[in-house]
Design an enzyme around this catalytic site. Structure first.
Site, PDB file in Angstrom:
ATOM      1  N   GLU A  48      84.919  56.345  44.208  1.00  0.00           N
ATOM      2  CA  GLU A  48      85.124  57.315  45.563  1.00  0.00           C
ATOM      3  C   GLU A  48      86.170  58.329  45.177  1.00  0.00           C
ATOM      4  O   GLU A  48      87.070  58.409  46.105  1.00  0.00           O
ATOM      5  CB  GLU A  48      85.313  56.583  46.670  1.00  0.00           C
ATOM      6  CG  GLU A  48      84.259  55.323  47.172  1.00  0.00           C
ATOM      7  CD  GLU A  48      84.396  54.747  48.087  1.00  0.00           C
ATOM      8  OE1 GLU A  48      85.473  55.114  49.002  1.00  0.00           O
ATOM      9  OE2 GLU A  48      84.061  53.514  48.428  1.00  0.00           O
ATOM     10  N   ASN A  57      81.795  55.006  40.582  1.00  0.00           N
ATOM     11  CA  ASN A  57      81.107  54.553  41.660  1.00  0.00           C
ATOM     12  C   ASN A  57      81.612  55.505  42.857  1.00  0.00           C
ATOM     13  O   ASN A  57      82.388  55.974  43.275  1.00  0.00           O
ATOM     14  CB  ASN A  57      81.610  53.181  42.095  1.00  0.00           C
ATOM     15  CG  ASN A  57      80.605  52.435  42.778  1.00  0.00           C
ATOM     16  OD1 ASN A  57      79.394  52.693  43.001  1.00  0.00           O
ATOM     17  ND2 ASN A  57      81.238  51.566  43.813  1.00  0.00           N
ATOM     18  N   HIS A 111      75.764  52.532  51.611  1.00  0.00           N
ATOM     19  CA  HIS A 111      76.095  51.649  53.025  1.00  0.00           C
ATOM     20  C   HIS A 111      75.419  52.542  54.204  1.00  0.00           C
ATOM     21  O   HIS A 111      75.620  53.628  54.483  1.00  0.00           O
ATOM     22  CB  HIS A 111      77.568  51.542  53.282  1.00  0.00           C
ATOM     23  CG  HIS A 111      78.265  50.755  52.202  1.00  0.00           C
ATOM     24  ND1 HIS A 111      78.217  49.382  52.521  1.00  0.00           N
ATOM     25  CD2 HIS A 111      79.037  51.050  51.181  1.00  0.00           C
ATOM     26  CE1 HIS A 111      78.903  49.100  51.520  1.00  0.00           C
ATOM     27  NE2 HIS A 111      79.426  49.910  50.673  1.00  0.00           N
ATOM     28  N   GLU A 115      76.398  48.688  46.042  1.00  0.00           N
ATOM     29  CA  GLU A 115      76.533  48.240  47.561  1.00  0.00           C
ATOM     30  C   GLU A 115      75.628  48.509  48.543  1.00  0.00           C
ATOM     31  O   GLU A 115      76.143  48.933  49.790  1.00  0.00           O
ATOM     32  CB  GLU A 115      78.079  49.066  47.864  1.00  0.00           C
ATOM     33  CG  GLU A 115      79.089  48.949  46.605  1.00  0.00           C
ATOM     34  CD  GLU A 115      80.516  49.560  47.136  1.00  0.00           C
ATOM     35  OE1 GLU A 115      80.670  49.912  48.317  1.00  0.00           O
ATOM     36  OE2 GLU A 115      81.258  49.663  45.953  1.00  0.00           O
ATOM     37  N   ASP A 151      73.850  47.966  51.835  1.00  0.00           N
ATOM     38  CA  ASP A 151      73.502  47.173  53.015  1.00  0.00           C
ATOM     39  C   ASP A 151      73.009  48.234  54.170  1.00  0.00           C
ATOM     40  O   ASP A 151      73.281  49.511  54.269  1.00  0.00           O
ATOM     41  CB  ASP A 151      74.868  46.548  53.472  1.00  0.00           C
ATOM     42  CG  ASP A 151      75.907  47.254  53.764  1.00  0.00           C
ATOM     43  OD1 ASP A 151      75.866  48.385  53.806  1.00  0.00           O
ATOM     44  OD2 ASP A 151      77.001  46.481  53.648  1.00  0.00           O
TER      45      ASP A 151
HETATM   46  O1  9MR Z   1      83.738  44.959  52.145  1.00  0.00           O
HETATM   47  C1  9MR Z   1      85.020  45.618  51.470  1.00  0.00           C
HETATM   48  C2  9MR Z   1      85.875  45.187  52.694  1.00  0.00           C
HETATM   49  O2  9MR Z   1      86.086  43.630  52.742  1.00  0.00           O
HETATM   50  C3  9MR Z   1      87.506  45.723  52.469  1.00  0.00           C
HETATM   51  O3  9MR Z   1      88.430  45.139  53.453  1.00  0.00           O
HETATM   52  C4  9MR Z   1      87.389  46.942  52.128  1.00  0.00           C
HETATM   53  C5  9MR Z   1      88.697  47.502  51.762  1.00  0.00           C
HETATM   54  O4  9MR Z   1      89.472  46.802  50.479  1.00  0.00           O
HETATM   55  O5  9MR Z   1      86.474  47.328  51.067  1.00  0.00           O
HETATM   56  C6  9MR Z   1      85.324  46.998  51.301  1.00  0.00           C
HETATM   57  O6  9MR Z   1      84.397  47.283  50.434  1.00  0.00           O
HETATM   58  C7  9MR Z   1      84.336  48.678  50.014  1.00  0.00           C
HETATM   59  C8  9MR Z   1      84.043  48.779  48.479  1.00  0.00           C
HETATM   60  O7  9MR Z   1      85.195  47.976  47.737  1.00  0.00           O
HETATM   61  C9  9MR Z   1      84.036  50.121  48.105  1.00  0.00           C
HETATM   62  N1  9MR Z   1      82.958  50.920  48.824  1.00  0.00           N
HETATM   63  C10 9MR Z   1      82.879  50.682  50.183  1.00  0.00           C
HETATM   64  C11 9MR Z   1      82.966  49.173  50.599  1.00  0.00           C
HETATM   65  C12 9MR Z   1      82.991  49.257  52.123  1.00  0.00           C
HETATM   66  O8  9MR Z   1      84.098  49.747  52.727  1.00  0.00           O
END
Ligand code: 9MR
Length: 366
Positions: free
Chosen positions: A169, A210, A250, A280, A282
């Site tokens: 990101e 990513n 997402h 990722e 959902d």
């Molecule tokens: O699902 C993840 C959540 O449990 C964490 O608190 C958060 C921060 O570290 O990250 C979420 O996962 C993210 C992923 O690592 C990168 N893309 C977005 C995802 C959803 O926020």
């Protein structure tokens, strides 16, 4: 008699205690936990036949304490990545003191179950350790911190992790480069440096970039895809060791890319001779109670379009869910509602989305 009553009371109380300790925030009364029987057709068995990656992000807590979770995970998927266990904060909670316990557990699980392991993620602006966020670092210090982190982690898992999300990101919603700790402190070259360091530490690992896009990947959201294309094309031109691109999904029911829009984006990125994975995924519903049959069908049809677009583009080598059961999803903690975004419900029963995914993989001509 009195002793029998006290005994029964004790038994009842200890059962309650166990229930309090073990039961997550959902009602288990409908629970029908089942292991995946051998020889059963699963997403994994279907995907293996097509040499296609079908993966899920893994949460450490459930992996350690919920047997049904680990059984379904091993039965249904041929690749996994940690949801949080390999983020900076988890791996280096104090400067130069690494903690690999959680990450090791997931890598061991992948090895034991003959699954491919994908590392997530080396460089991001979230999931950082407090000591790092609090520091007032010079450019040289930040370069050293990032190099040391990447090389320590990648060399530890050399040969056991087939691919890494190196940078995650880097682009903002408006497609500019995000103003974040690494770009501010080091400059935009933090991206290129990160790939070079990771490649030095494990020359055989596939290195991915990513990216997220809250607006979806349809034809209508061309701007973000353009920016992504330019970013990775530029890295390739300068011979930065980049092997793949991950597109995060997402999504909400009312905000999903179309099959055509997504396929076009994938084809365009494939021109750069990179492999692509849909990461990722959902698809959440904006609701507080049980989803209706119509919502479940709508969700299934979105999942179907997404995986179909990937299956129809040869360079798209894998598809990921961000978790797999509605029992454990980041959506509930972040959005304050369950959203039921995944392909198994909270009792591990496959939803219509599961069937749609299975049918798409089975019918794929690859
Ligand atoms: O699902 C993840 C959540 O449990 C964490 O608190 C958060 C921060 O570290 O990250 C979420 O996962 C993210 C992923 O690592 C990168 N893309 C977005 C995802 C959803 O926020």
């Amino acid at each position: 008699m009195k002793r029998l009553i006290s005994f029964l009371l004790l038994l009842f109380l200890s059962a309650c205690t166990i229930a309090v300790v073990e039961t997550p925030s959902v009602n288990l009364s409908n629970s029908t936990p089942t292991a995946v029987p051998e020889n059963q057709v699963t997403l994994r068995s279907l995907a293996d036949r097509k040499d296609f990656g079908i993966g899920a992000a893994v949460a450490l807590g459930p992996l350690r304490r919920d047997r049904t979770y680990s059984q379904v995970l091993a039965g249904e998927f041929n690749q996994i990545m940690p949801e949080n266990a390999m983020k900076f904060q988890a791996l280096q909670p104090e400067r130069d003191r690494f903690n690999f316990k959680g990450a090791d557990d997931i890598v061991d699980f992948a090895n034991e179950h003959n699954m491919k392991m994908f590392g997530h993620t080396l460089v991001w602006q979230r999931g950082l350790a407090d000591w790092l966020k609090a520091g007032d670092w010079t450019r040289e210090e930040l370069i050293e911190i990032l190099r040391n982190h990447i090389q320590t982690v990648v060399s530890r898992y050399r040969g056991r992790i087939y691919a890494w999300d190196v940078v995650n990101e880097a682009l903002d919603t408006d497609s500019s480069l995000r103003e974040l700790i690494w770009s501010r402190g080091i400059g935009p070259e933090y991206i290129e440096l990160s790939y070079r360091w990771a490649h030095e530490a494990d020359p055989n690992a596939k290195l991915f970039y990513n990216e997220y896009d809250p607006g979806g990947w349809g034809a209508q959201s061309g701007q973000k895809v353009d920016a992504l294309y330019r970013l990775v094309a530029d890295l390739k031109e300068r011979n930065v060791p980049l092997d793949g691109v991950g597109l995060q999904m997402h999504l909400r029911l009312d905000d999903a890319p179309t099959y055509e829009g997504l396929k076009q984006s994938l084809e365009r990125l494939a021109e750069l001779d990179l492999q692509i994975q849909i990461t990722e995924t959902d698809v959440r519903m904006g609701y507080q109670g049980e989803p209706s049959p119509e919502q479940l069908q709508q969700q299934a049809s979105i999942y179907k379009d997404l995986i179909q677009a990937c299956l129809d583009v040869p360079k798209c080598t894998g598809f990921w869910f961000w978790g797999f059961t509605d029992r454990y999803t980041w959506v509930s903690s972040f959005m304050g509602q369950s959203g039921a975004p995944l392909i198994f419900d909270q009792y591990y029963r496959p939803k219509p989305a599961y069937d749609a995914i299975a049918q798409a993989i089975q019918a794929a001509t690859r």
